[in-house]
Design an enzyme around this catalytic site. Structure first.
Site, PDB file in Angstrom:
ATOM      1  N   SER A   6       0.864  -1.188   0.000  1.00 25.47           N
ATOM      2  CA  SER A   6       0.000   0.000   0.000  1.00 25.47           C
ATOM      3  C   SER A   6       0.890   1.224   0.000  1.00 25.47           C
ATOM      4  CB  SER A   6      -0.880   0.009   1.251  1.00 25.47           C
ATOM      5  OG  SER A   6      -1.328   1.333   1.483  1.00 25.47           O
ATOM      6  N   HIS A  31      -0.987  -1.466  -4.412  1.00 27.14           N
ATOM      7  CA  HIS A  31      -2.292  -1.175  -3.828  1.00 27.14           C
ATOM      8  C   HIS A  31      -2.405   0.342  -3.662  1.00 27.14           C
ATOM      9  CE1 HIS A  31      -5.832  -2.140  -1.336  1.00 27.14           C
ATOM     10  NE2 HIS A  31      -5.426  -1.181  -0.528  1.00 27.14           N
ATOM     11  N   ASP A  33      -4.461   3.414  -2.475  1.00 24.84           N
ATOM     12  CA  ASP A  33      -5.539   3.791  -1.559  1.00 24.84           C
ATOM     13  C   ASP A  33      -6.104   5.155  -1.933  1.00 24.84           C
ATOM     14  OD1 ASP A  33      -5.850   1.631   0.372  1.00 24.84           O
ATOM     15  OD2 ASP A  33      -3.758   2.051   0.887  1.00 24.84           O
ATOM     16  N   MET A  35      -8.758   7.948  -1.360  1.00 26.95           N
ATOM     17  CA  MET A  35      -9.657   8.428  -0.296  1.00 26.95           C
ATOM     18  C   MET A  35     -10.229   9.784  -0.691  1.00 26.95           C
ATOM     19  SD  MET A  35      -7.444   7.513   3.059  1.00 26.95           S
ATOM     20  CE  MET A  35      -6.719   5.884   3.298  1.00 26.95           C
ATOM     21  N   HIS A  66      -8.008   0.714  -4.397  1.00 26.14           N
ATOM     22  CA  HIS A  66      -8.963   0.543  -3.298  1.00 26.14           C
ATOM     23  C   HIS A  66      -9.713   1.860  -3.183  1.00 26.14           C
ATOM     24  CE1 HIS A  66      -9.398  -0.042   1.374  1.00 26.14           C
ATOM     25  NE2 HIS A  66     -10.554   0.065   0.749  1.00 26.14           N
ATOM     26  N   MET A  68     -11.942   4.204  -1.671  1.00 24.19           N
ATOM     27  CA  MET A  68     -12.663   4.637  -0.461  1.00 24.19           C
ATOM     28  C   MET A  68     -13.347   5.948  -0.793  1.00 24.19           C
ATOM     29  SD  MET A  68      -9.683   3.559   2.215  1.00 24.19           S
ATOM     30  CE  MET A  68      -8.428   3.392   0.959  1.00 24.19           C
ATOM     31  N   MET A 137     -11.388  -5.669   5.252  1.00 26.13           N
ATOM     32  CA  MET A 137     -10.657  -4.653   6.020  1.00 26.13           C
ATOM     33  C   MET A 137     -10.420  -5.166   7.431  1.00 26.13           C
ATOM     34  SD  MET A 137      -9.995  -2.225   3.962  1.00 26.13           S
ATOM     35  CE  MET A 137      -9.152  -1.198   5.183  1.00 26.13           C
ATOM     36  N   PHE A 143      -6.645   5.411   7.422  1.00 22.19           N
ATOM     37  CA  PHE A 143      -5.276   5.707   7.855  1.00 22.19           C
ATOM     38  C   PHE A 143      -4.396   4.468   7.811  1.00 22.19           C
ATOM     39  CE2 PHE A 143      -8.374   8.352   9.989  1.00 22.19           C
ATOM     40  CZ  PHE A 143      -7.936   9.624   9.651  1.00 22.19           C
ATOM     41  N   GLY A 144      -3.120   4.676   7.544  1.00 26.80           N
ATOM     42  CA  GLY A 144      -2.157   3.580   7.641  1.00 26.80           C
ATOM     43  C   GLY A 144      -1.669   3.440   9.073  1.00 26.80           C
ATOM     44  N   GLY A 145      -0.982   2.347   9.336  1.00 30.14           N
ATOM     45  CA  GLY A 145      -0.328   2.179  10.628  1.00 30.14           C
ATOM     46  C   GLY A 145      -1.231   1.834  11.795  1.00 30.14           C
ATOM     47  N   ASP A 179      -6.524  -6.221   4.379  1.00 34.70           N
ATOM     48  CA  ASP A 179      -5.897  -4.903   4.345  1.00 34.70           C
ATOM     49  C   ASP A 179      -6.002  -4.241   5.718  1.00 34.70           C
ATOM     50  OD1 ASP A 179      -4.968  -2.383   3.707  1.00 34.70           O
ATOM     51  OD2 ASP A 179      -6.568  -1.912   2.268  1.00 34.70           O
ATOM     52  N   GLY A 181      -2.950  -3.394   9.066  1.00 40.85           N
ATOM     53  CA  GLY A 181      -2.213  -3.981  10.187  1.00 40.85           C
ATOM     54  C   GLY A 181      -1.556  -5.307   9.873  1.00 40.85           C
ATOM     55  N   GLY A 201       1.143  -1.974   4.229  1.00 42.06           N
ATOM     56  CA  GLY A 201       1.541  -0.570   4.105  1.00 42.06           C
ATOM     57  C   GLY A 201       2.769  -0.278   4.952  1.00 42.06           C
TER      58      GLY A 201
HETATM   59  C1  DX5 Z   1      -6.434   1.891   5.134  1.00 37.68           C
HETATM   60  C2  DX5 Z   1      -5.828   1.417   3.831  1.00 37.68           C
HETATM   61  C3  DX5 Z   1      -4.744   0.411   3.937  1.00 37.68           C
HETATM   62  C4  DX5 Z   1      -3.678   0.711   4.944  1.00 37.68           C
HETATM   63  C5  DX5 Z   1      -2.545  -0.244   4.932  1.00 37.68           C
HETATM   64  O1  DX5 Z   1      -7.507   2.708   4.862  1.00 37.68           O
HETATM   65  O2  DX5 Z   1      -6.823   0.837   3.026  1.00 37.68           O
HETATM   66  O3  DX5 Z   1      -4.267   0.046   2.671  1.00 37.68           O
HETATM   67  O4  DX5 Z   1      -3.247   2.004   4.903  1.00 37.68           O
HETATM   68  O5  DX5 Z   1      -1.555   0.231   5.800  1.00 37.68           O
HETATM   69  P1  DX5 Z   1      -1.032  -0.592   7.048  1.00 37.68           P
HETATM   70  O6  DX5 Z   1      -0.455  -1.870   6.526  1.00 37.68           O
HETATM   71  O7  DX5 Z   1      -0.042   0.312   7.662  1.00 37.68           O
HETATM   72  O8  DX5 Z   1      -2.215  -0.851   7.951  1.00 37.68           O
HETATM   73 ZN    ZN Z   2      -6.288  -0.241   1.136  1.00 37.59          ZN
END
Ligand code: DX5
Ligand code: ZN
Length: 223
Positions: A6, A31, A33, A35, A66, A68, A137, A143-145, A179, A181, A201
């Site tokens: 990601s 991937h 993302d 948004m 993806h 969103m 999901m 958000f990532g992380g 997707d 964590g 990600g």
């Molecule tokens: C969240 C995204 C993911 C995410 C992946 O909305 O769809 O792709 O950021 O990042 P990690 O692996 O850090 O959770």
């Molecule tokens: Zn994603």
């Protein structure tokens, strides 16, 4: 196991080079993302940036978008035109899900349905014969992380069972993608549950190590 990096946690100001680093490390499915600031409380990028990325990276890598976004039914063609090979749309954001995934496939891309952690699996089961992938999901999107939500296990196991039944009856094989964590410490467990495609990600793009080194640790966890 397909690993789809990601780009959300990559350096978005240097997106082309970040993606090239992943491709050079052997990852050919990116991937993306997308948004919109409405469906999720964050904004990233859209078709113009994806089109530029396609130009920079060439035809090789698979662009897995993806979406969103609230209006995927109206906007999906723009993502295909920008160079996306695969589009996943949220069951929670699309009014006419069956129509939307069918239209995506007719337009020449593969189609996926995304389920938020609070969305029942049935939304995807109803269109299972029309899609190529279900994206489960394992965090709330935006958000990532974030930390992996372990209660998705039962959803994944039910999906796996339904897909196996569909395939045994001669129907379409459907990938299960997870997707949120996903890291070296839980990826082997996901494979055992029936997951064949993991989005990673912050486990791949971070300040601690290079993409290649992070990927080596993940691959080792799968051995
Ligand atoms: C969240 C995204 C993911 C995410 C992946 O909305 O769809 O792709 O950021 O990042 P990690 O692996 O850090 O959770
Ligand atoms: Zn994603």
């Amino acid at each position: 196991m397909i690993i789809a990096p990601s780009v959300l946690t990559a350096d978005l100001a240097d997106l082309g080079n970040a993606c090239s680093e992943a491709i050079d490390a052997g990852l050919d499915r990116l991937h993306l993302d997308v948004m919109d600031g409405n469906f999720v409380p964050n904004l990233t990028f859209g078709p113009p940036v994806i089109a530029k990325l396609r130009k920079v990276l060439g035809d090789g890598p698979i662009f897995d978008a993806h979406l969103m976004v609230e209006n995927a039914e109206e906007s999906f063609q723009q993502y295909i035109d920008a160079g996306c090979n695969h589009l996943s749309v949220h069951a929670e954001a699309v009014k006419h899900l069956h129509r939307c995934v069918t239209a995506i496939r007719e337009a020449g891309a593969t189609a996926g349905v995304v389920l938020n952690p609070g969305t029942p699996v049935d939304a995807a089961l109803e269109v299972l014969s029309e899609i190529d992938l279900v994206l489960v999901m394992s965090v709330n999107p935006g958000f990532g992380g974030q930390s992996f939500i372990p209660t998705v296990e039962s959803k994944i196991r039910r999906l796996k069972e339904a897909i196996d039944t569909q395939v045994a009856a001669g129907g379409r094989p459907v990938q299960i993608q997870v997707d949120g964590g996903v890291k070296a410490h839980n990826i082997a467990m996901l494979r055992d549950w029936g997951v064949s495609n993991c989005v990673v990600g912050s486990g791949i793009f971070n300040d601690k190590a290079s993409v290649a080194d992070n990927l080596a640790v993940i691959r080792q966890a799968l051995e």
